[in-house]
Design a protein around this motif. Structure first.
Motif, PDB file in Angstrom:
ATOM      1  N   GLU A 159      -9.685 -85.319 -10.836  1.00 13.49           N
ATOM      2  CA  GLU A 159      -9.037 -84.287  -9.929  1.00 13.49           C
ATOM      3  C   GLU A 159      -8.983 -84.705  -8.396  1.00 13.49           C
ATOM      4  O   GLU A 159      -7.967 -84.599  -7.752  1.00 13.49           O
ATOM      5  CB  GLU A 159      -9.652 -82.789 -10.263  1.00 13.49           C
ATOM      6  N   GLU A 162      -6.473 -87.231  -7.852  1.00 13.49           N
ATOM      7  CA  GLU A 162      -5.315 -86.709  -7.929  1.00 13.49           C
ATOM      8  C   GLU A 162      -4.874 -85.920  -6.865  1.00 13.49           C
ATOM      9  O   GLU A 162      -3.888 -85.944  -6.663  1.00 13.49           O
ATOM     10  CB  GLU A 162      -5.072 -85.851  -9.257  1.00 13.49           C
ATOM     11  N   SER A 163      -5.898 -85.445  -6.120  1.00  8.02           N
ATOM     12  CA  SER A 163      -5.556 -84.675  -5.197  1.00  8.02           C
ATOM     13  C   SER A 163      -5.626 -85.007  -3.517  1.00  8.02           C
ATOM     14  O   SER A 163      -5.317 -84.284  -2.638  1.00  8.02           O
ATOM     15  CB  SER A 163      -6.482 -83.430  -5.170  1.00  8.02           C
ATOM     16  N   THR A 164      -5.747 -86.520  -3.382  1.00  6.53           N
ATOM     17  CA  THR A 164      -5.776 -86.996  -2.369  1.00  6.53           C
ATOM     18  C   THR A 164      -5.068 -88.249  -1.992  1.00  6.53           C
ATOM     19  O   THR A 164      -5.028 -88.905  -3.088  1.00  6.53           O
ATOM     20  CB  THR A 164      -7.337 -87.141  -2.021  1.00  6.53           C
ATOM     21  N   ARG A 170     -10.476 -92.141  -3.248  1.00  2.68           N
ATOM     22  CA  ARG A 170      -9.875 -92.282  -4.578  1.00  2.68           C
ATOM     23  C   ARG A 170     -10.478 -93.592  -5.158  1.00  2.68           C
ATOM     24  O   ARG A 170     -10.793 -93.462  -6.406  1.00  2.68           O
ATOM     25  CB  ARG A 170      -8.404 -92.561  -4.486  1.00  2.68           C
ATOM     26  N   MET A 203      -1.496 -86.660 -15.282  1.00  6.44           N
ATOM     27  CA  MET A 203      -1.617 -86.699 -13.922  1.00  6.44           C
ATOM     28  C   MET A 203      -0.320 -87.250 -13.173  1.00  6.44           C
ATOM     29  O   MET A 203       0.382 -88.303 -13.922  1.00  6.44           O
ATOM     30  CB  MET A 203      -3.147 -87.450 -13.431  1.00  6.44           C
ATOM     31  N   LYS A 205      -0.478 -89.057  -9.856  1.00  2.00           N
ATOM     32  CA  LYS A 205      -1.081 -90.033  -8.931  1.00  2.00           C
ATOM     33  C   LYS A 205      -2.100 -90.892  -9.670  1.00  2.00           C
ATOM     34  O   LYS A 205      -2.102 -92.276  -9.182  1.00  2.00           O
ATOM     35  CB  LYS A 205      -1.697 -89.168  -7.992  1.00  2.00           C
TER      36      LYS A 205
END
Length: 454
Positions: A159, A162-164, A170, A203, A205
């Motif tokens: 997560e 996925e959020s950055t 990452r 997801m 990304k």
């Protein structure tokens, strides 16, 4: 009213230290063999363990992967040991010559308990080496809490990625390092990689190609229990799935998540799982029992403690001679622990009745390992199974071995539902800090209210 052991003067008291494989199975066998004596109060059995349950450890990788519910791999001790006294406490000291042990309950002062027969089944804890950063960054997979934490942590790392859009964040979040190429390490990395791959399907990304899994093993092969050929095949299968298997390699440092390996590799990782061996539970150092050079209790082929009277031991905290191989000792695994417990309980009953003790001799049934859904490796009774047949045998064997019909049915239900529904890949990391929102709200309410400017 039925009499209890306390009502019977001189009734032998059997103290079992540990409620794991050896402790629980020994107590179960004693319940069966001493049913009349326990009912009449002519003998008393006490099981002491900090937890109120026994954990079926071979299923922990599947718990971490979300294939089995955590509650279905633990057996409530009080429910199955109805004729025994179960104490949720930690044994901190034992003086066998004088026949007493010090118990530290979950709350309150320590307590001194007298006994007549001792069963040392305290098990083992992870062997933590003095590697910089390991104590702060790593965790193992020895109990159900760690399995739940590993699952939540890995999914949370996905997560984060996925959020950055930050490349460094990452890269670190999507790098997972597992140290130890035995059963625990190999099954854990295989199951978690399988789960992570499933999670990326939802997801935008993060893709399977973004994931980096690294298995670090100091020896020149993995899964030595299944033999060189099968171990080599397993390594090839893991590499085929994109897992970087590094053998003859050591972890040298992991300060702040910066991994340094003996082969010169250096990279950041958000996850470090340590499964590089175990050592006897710390309590064995605080006893008058004989220990070997590795800190294990010196046991005999009769599962008695060397040089001691009315003292027995088995499992991970003991060095038990392997009578099938000269000079060898029984390895610390579930197969031996369950079988040793049966013989140990029989020998306690024989000792109570003045009969000769029986030696522990085993026939190796082979080994099985799960490598994710529909993947496995096994060598039962000399057969070499790979892929789906090995996975099926792995589930069949452990489905039969998990204690109690209740647990067998629940595990089977989990597996059956998984045939029709996709597994859940949602992190419940908030359960590990349940008061976080409450504390944040309290902090916010404590702040003075700011006036708005019109």
């Amino acid at each position: 009213m039925a009499r209890t052991a306390e009502d019977t003067p001189g009734a032998p008291h059997i103290l079992i230290v540990g409620g794991g494989y050896v402790g629980m199975y020994t107590a179960l066998r004693l319940q069966k063999k001493l049913k009349r004596e326990l009912r009449k109060g002519e003998v008393k059995v006490t099981v002491v363990d900090p937890n109120a349950y026994m954990t079926y450890q071979p299923f922990l990788p599947e718990v971490a992967a979300g294939n089995i519910s955590p509650r279905h791999v633990v057996v409530p001790l009080r429910r199955v040991l109805s004729r025994c006294t179960v104490r949720n406490a930690r044994v901190t000291e034992i003086n066998h010559d004088d026949g007493w042990a010090i118990l530290q309950p979950l709350a309150g002062p320590p307590e001194r308990v007298s006994y007549d027969y001792l069963v040392m089944a305290a098990g083992a804890v992870p062997r933590i080496l003095p590697i910089p950063g390991l104590a702060e960054e790593g965790f193992s997979l020895k109990n159900v809490g760690e399995a739940i934490h590993l699952r939540n942590h890995v999914l949370e790392q996905l997560e984060i990625a996925e959020s950055t859009d930050d490349a460094e964040i990452r890269r670190k979040a999507l790098t997972f390092v597992f140290v130890g190429g035995g059963f625990a390490g190999v099954e854990a990395i295989a199951e978690v990689e399988d789960m992570s791959r499933d999670a990326t399907r939802y997801m935008r990304k993060v893709t399977p190609q973004d994931l980096r899994f690294v298995l670090v093993e100091a020896a020149d092969r993995i899964l030595p229990e299944v033999g060189p050929e099968m171990g080599k095949w397993t390594a090839e299968q893991l590499r085929g799935r994109g897992i970087d298997v590094k053998m003859k390699t050591f972890l040298q440092s992991c300060v702040d998540g910066n991994i340094e390996l003996s082969d010169g590799s250096r990279f950041p990782a958000g996850t470090l799982v340590w499964n590089a061996g175990v050592k006897p539970a710390p309590v064995v150092k605080h006893t008058d029992l004989p220990l070997d050079e590795r800190g294990r209790i010196k046991g005999t082929e009769f599962l008695t403690i060397e040089g001691m009277v009315r003292a027995f031991t088995a499992g991970d905290n003991a060095a038990i001679p392997d009578l099938t191989e000269e000079g060898a000792f029984c390895p610390p695994n579930a197969q031996h622990a369950v079988r040793q417990a049966k013989v140990l309980a029989e020998n306690i009953v024989r000792a109570l009745r003045g009969k000769a003790l029986k030696p522990y001799v085993h026939n190796n049934l082979g080994a099985v390992a799960g490598l994710g859904l529909h993947k496995g490796v096994a060598n039962p009774l000399g057969l070499k199974l790979k892929g789906w047949p090995a996975w099926f045998f792995h589930r069949t064997y452990h489905g039969m071995m998990v204690p109690t019909f209740n647990r067998k049915a629940r595990v089977l239900a989990d597996w059956t539902l998984a045939l029709f529904f996709k597994r859940e890949t949602v992190s419940l990391a908030t359960v590990e800090a349940p008061r976080a929102d409450f504390e944040l709200a309290a902090l916010d309410d404590a702040k003075p209210r700011q006036k708005t400017v019109s």
